[in-house]
Design an enzyme around this catalytic site. Structure first.
Site, mmCIF file in Angstrom:
data_model
loop_
_atom_site.group_PDB
_atom_site.id
_atom_site.type_symbol
_atom_site.label_atom_id
_atom_site.label_comp_id
_atom_site.label_asym_id
_atom_site.label_seq_id
_atom_site.Cartn_x
_atom_site.Cartn_y
_atom_site.Cartn_z
ATOM 1 N N GLU B 407 48.291 -75.923 63.440
ATOM 2 C CA GLU B 407 47.506 -76.694 64.551
ATOM 3 C C GLU B 407 45.749 -76.572 64.116
ATOM 4 O OE1 GLU B 407 46.887 -74.076 67.992
ATOM 5 O OE2 GLU B 407 47.289 -72.128 66.794
ATOM 6 N N GLU B 416 38.670 -82.130 62.809
ATOM 7 C CA GLU B 416 38.382 -80.846 62.205
ATOM 8 C C GLU B 416 39.181 -80.658 60.857
ATOM 9 O OE1 GLU B 416 39.402 -77.650 65.306
ATOM 10 O OE2 GLU B 416 38.048 -78.633 66.688
#
Lengths: 680, 680
Positions: B407, B416
């Site tokens: 995740e 990210e």
């Protein structure tokens, strides 16, 4: 912008076996530099593994040069990669990698510039790569974006290609134009005058042959190239030699001939040489005292003072009929006498008119007053001249004036606070007194100038006492040069003098209703004027004759009922102005700000003007004003540009605010004078 | 934005003999404040001499209040002066003077706000005065610009009046809207959702009477007002009481009823209460270690982990046929295990699927790894879980994985650096391994939001290490609230995992061509896994079980020919992206930036999404991204908005660049990642 005495011209190299030989050859023919690819011919774009084989310029002799030679002899050319816009990711990445390699190699060699050709409006990816290049590393390579004047393959306006590119790169100062001449000239040629053209590419195919078989340009091309030469553009000749008999030398000879023709400068151009597009803060002669050298420069103006002489001459003829010329003496007060040129002109005007005058030279700069006093005892010893060292706004005059003469105008007319100063002189005017100047009007015109916009970006943040944005909320005096005026200047603010109206808004003056000029003439006829002959024989500087402003400041407790001694500017609101103006824009362009000028009636039709249409020939005392906009505003053909200008005052200072309201609004610049004011 | 439990509603006072009595009366009827003129009725605008008689509010009781009362009970109303735009200078100056007097009086009284009514698009002079007012003195008065929803007298779009006003005042943060409801509602109501509406003016004439004789709003008006109440707007009731029987109380009761209806919030709204339009820097979990409390918040998400459980469950069923479930053990690697939620979900999924799994929990945050280790000995003691304290990109895995679960998504999906992290995991994947997630796509939509633009202006220059402009070249995580989406989001960048393609661009991996999963399964079948029972009986923390990243870093000299141990990101160019997109804008508006979202396929049709149309209901782990533009861009109805987005990388960091290229170009934001990068 060092001035050259011959054309700077480069040669575009399509292909060569020997770089050194090419440079020597072009040099032999008069050319200063060459433009060449930095990648070997026939190399595939993405040969990471074979970097050494690929880079290194057109031949193996590339590495013979030292940095100095690279920096002065060779301009790089970036290969063209249509795949930069490919939707196939791998192709695009491959092309990007190749572009990066070439750019980094150019930086490594310290070439002065690289030419990046644009072939359509779809240029955002190459723009991004160039922009990134400009922000990475410590190199100083310039980018010359090559755009044709006229698109051969489509109906697109090539100016838009350039405009998009430079906007994406936020008008970066190292981005310039390599404008390629085409046989067809588009109609909006002047538009390019506002762009940062570094070189004009001239393909040999654009040349015509004259009767003697020499290459020449059409008259229209000639004029355009000359105009660009005046902007200090260099030339690059490209394409095959089509004049086999004489070789490429003759092209250079012809271009140098054009260059020499472009060097024919007028007085104004000569005087302003070297100041082109150089930003200066406007003078604040009211707050600051000018230096003698500054006065000296202004006094050199060959036109301005002749006009003043003429104005005084004409005014005296009107004021004193020929029949009265023996009995009457006109009182002339020169307000802001500086080092005396207006005194001199007034005396000359009087002599020509054969009228008697008594002259007061009022000057707040005490240093200049010392010099004036010296002139009284020398040059003007035969005249009735009194030097007054005082601010005209606070001077307690000993009598009333028939004529006040001043030169308080800034480039925008009122921007050095002439209106406020002359308001302060109302107190000692006869009711029918004349002010020279009688009126002045500022003019403004929308301007496109990549150069000026960039100059201001360049000073952003330099003044640490101000916000970075302050640079765009300041007026600049500048010899606007690399620019394009979008419409003719329109009138902005007008001031008339004497301004008796102000007295109806501010506390009322009484004297001009019940005191006639004659009464005052009589009252002061016995005034004790120092005997100039005494002074001469004594050989001393008569300091007493300088009325000291310290002792002549107004004493409000002893208000004189007849000579009004209260300065009339409690609010100064009568000198505020608000003007909207709108105009139709004739073509797609980019608005960067406004040019500001003035036009001034000294006396009746004796005018001085720096408004371009009516500019007094040869008068060089004023460069225009540039009023910048924080963000360039795109304008499209036929749109209505609407602009608002304000002249504001809070009684302590004066400032301007401005904005665009159509086709899209800008912010209001300089709110509350936060970035730029003129002190009262 | 303190939340209220009842409507905040003021009463507009047209005229009153007694201000105190008016306030008391409005308070008795439930109203919180009044809006009243600060100048006596019937005063001529320019009574300088009689300032005392003129100012002082509507009655003599004005001075009874203390500052606190003024600040909370009374909103001022500026008189309307049509002469502000008069071409007669004296009239204009007179009106300006009157406006100044009123503004200064409001500042003197410390009123919280003053309402400035605009009645046409010709508002530049009042805008200039307000703008000046905001920059002068030290007061904190807010300006509420009153504009009707619909113009009664002309066909003009009143949004343009407002847009011009706030643009002239450079989106000043103290300028808000007092939007006046009209009986007719224009078609483009949503457009106002992006504006800083402070109060909704509701004239009593807009109300209908229901069957019981009580005032109500039409359904369309109700909905609009409720939407605005969600933006924390206050209400002002204006006009005469048209419901004589019950008094103005009933209007308030009805408005409070609407307010209560607007408080019905979903899970997502409840969770994000208080975060509306609050800018946050996106996390950099790769560069920085998250804190336990941050993990804790994310773990609370009621939806996300259920989806992961479902994805693992479905994937295991597909990977291991029912017939093989006793013989085969699936190797699951949780990459970025944090505090263990994905381990937990994987184990649950496996239990439901009745499949055997061996699980590696890889976590680079050594602090979190300690906690994971603790969980191994407690919650997961009956399972085969190995904790690995290493960065997945450099971990030397002891065997190959069937499934990797991660995740690593940011609000924009890849922001990210999930792509780079998972690329690094390629080395220890079986050829048919599955990544959960399998793919994700970022989405982007153009947005108008005065509020967000202003929030960013508010942080400009706060980071002294960066240029002021950096604030507009940064991505923000923000619960976008006071905004208007101009078109539906469109897909931007897509990433698929495992990305075997990357190996064809970077040095080639060999193993997946000639090594089948079975070979590797066999090879590692005898791997010496620590006996968990030993651990339990010993009751010690088995620190050795945490594979230390220090000792597992790749040793390039011992490259394993079969398990590829070289991280595959020498250039990372395969993770760069370039996307142009264009859309047609359906109405005149102002573009302030872009909303960013993602949509992610965890496994086949098991999805999580924060893209508005497909948002996973109740999932609150991600707020959207806001991508700002330095300068708002005006867009006109029917124009084509074209935008370019890049995802760039230089192998050390990743960044985005973006620009608008049509209808007018912006600069390219964040060139070379000068203002904002994400570290690899």
């Amino acid at each position: 912008m060092a001035s050259r005495n011959r054309v700077s011209c480069g040669l575009d190299i399509e292909f060569t076996e020997d770089l050194e030989e090419s440079i020597e050859n072009s040099s032999r023919n008069g050319y200063d530099f060459i433009c060449a690819n930095v990648v070997r011919q026939g190399c595939t774009p993405f040969e990471t593994a074979n970097l050494c084989n690929k880079l290194g310029g057109v031949t193996d002799t590339s590495f013979l040069f030292n940095s100095q030679e690279w920096a002065s002899l060779v301009v790089g050319k970036l290969s063209y990669f249509p795949d930069l816009t490919s939707v196939v990711t791998e192709k695009r990445i491959c092309a990007e990698e190749a572009v990066k390699q070439e750019l980094h190699f150019v930086a490594f060699l310290s070439l002065p510039a690289i030419i990046v050709e644009i072939k359509s409006k779809n240029c955002s990816n190459i723009a991004r790569m160039i922009n990134t290049f400009l922000y990475e590393g410590h190199h100083n390579v310039h980018i010359w974006v090559k755009v044709p004047l006229h698109s051969r393959n489509c109906e697109e306006d090539t100016w838009h290609w350039w405009n998009k590119f430079r906007t994406l790169c936020s008008h970066h100062s190292r981005i310039g134009l390599a404008l390629e001449l085409t046989a067809d000239l588009p109609s909006q040629l002047e538009r390019w005058q506002g762009e940062p053209i570094r070189v004009v590419y001239i393909p040999t195919s654009v040349f015509l042959m004259n009767q003697k078989g020499f290459p020449v340009l059409s008259r229209a091309h000639q004029q355009f190239v000359k105009n660009l030469m005046k902007l200090n553009c260099q030339i690059v000749l490209s394409g095959p030699n089509l004049n086999n008999a004489e070789g490429i030398l003759v092209y250079h000879q012809y271009l140098d001939h054009l260059f020499q023709g472009a060097q024919n400068l007028g007085e104004y151009e000569k005087f302003s040489k070297g100041y082109e597009d150089h930003l200066q803060a406007p003078l604040q002669p009211l707050m600051d005292n000018l230096e003698s050298s500054t006065y000296e420069i202004f006094e050199r103006d060959p036109i301005k003072y002749k006009k003043y002489e003429e104005a005084v001459y004409r005014c005296l003829l009107d004021q004193i009929p020929d029949s009265a010329k023996e009995q009457q003496t006109a009182v002339i007060m020169v307000l802001g006498a500086g080092r005396g040129p207006l005194v001199r002109m007034s005396l000359r005007g009087a002599k020509r008119a054969q009228r008697k005058v008594r002259l007061y030279a009022v000057e707040k700069n005490r240093n200049a007053a010392v010099l004036l006093q010296h002139l009284c005892t020398t040059e003007w010893k035969d005249y009735d001249v009194t030097v007054v060292s005082s601010d005209m706004r606070f001077w307690k005059a000993p009598e009333l004036a028939d004529i006040v003469v001043s030169e308080l105008l800034g480039s925008l007319g009122d921007n050095e606070l002439s209106p406020e100063c002359l308001d302060g002189a109302n107190r000692f005017l006869k009711p029918d007194a004349v002010s020279i100047p009688q009126s002045y009007t500022s003019y403004i015109s929308p301007i496109s100038s990549h150069k000026l916009y960039n100059e201001i970006k360049g000073v952003m943040g330099l003044d640490k006492n101000k916000t970075p944005e302050a640079a765009f909320e300041t007026l600049y005096v500048v010899r606007i040069h690399n620019y394009h005026e979008l419409t003719e200047p329109v009138p902005l603010f007008t001031f008339n003098h004497p301004n008796w109206d102000l007295d109806s808004q501010n506390p009322k003056p009484e004297f001009h209703a019940d005191v006639s000029a004659e009464v005052w003439d009589k009252k002061f006829s016995k005034k004790d004027v120092k005997d100039k002959e005494d002074m001469e024989t004594n050989g001393k500087t008569e300091v007493n004759q300088i009325q000291d402003s310290q002792h002549n400041h107004i004493d409000p407790t002893k208000a004189n009922n007849q000579i009004k001694s209260t300065p009339t500017m409690p609010t100064n609101s009568h000198n505020t102005r608000y003007q909207q103006f709108s105009c139709t824009i004739p073509f797609d362009t980019m608005l960067h700000g406004f040019g500001g000028y003035f036009r001034c009636a000294l006396y009746k039709d004796v005018e001085i003007s720096i408004e371009p249409k009516t500019h007094s020939p040869g008068m060089f005392s004023w460069f225009p004003i540039f009023v910048p906009l924080m963000n360039p505003i795109p304008l499209t053909e036929g749109c209505t540009l609407q602009t608002d200008f304000w002249r504001c005052s809070n009684g302590k200072k004066v400032w301007y605010e401005w904005c665009v309201t159509s086709p899209q609004a800008s912010q209001i610049h300089n709110p509350n004078g936060r970035s730029y004011t003129i002190g009262l």
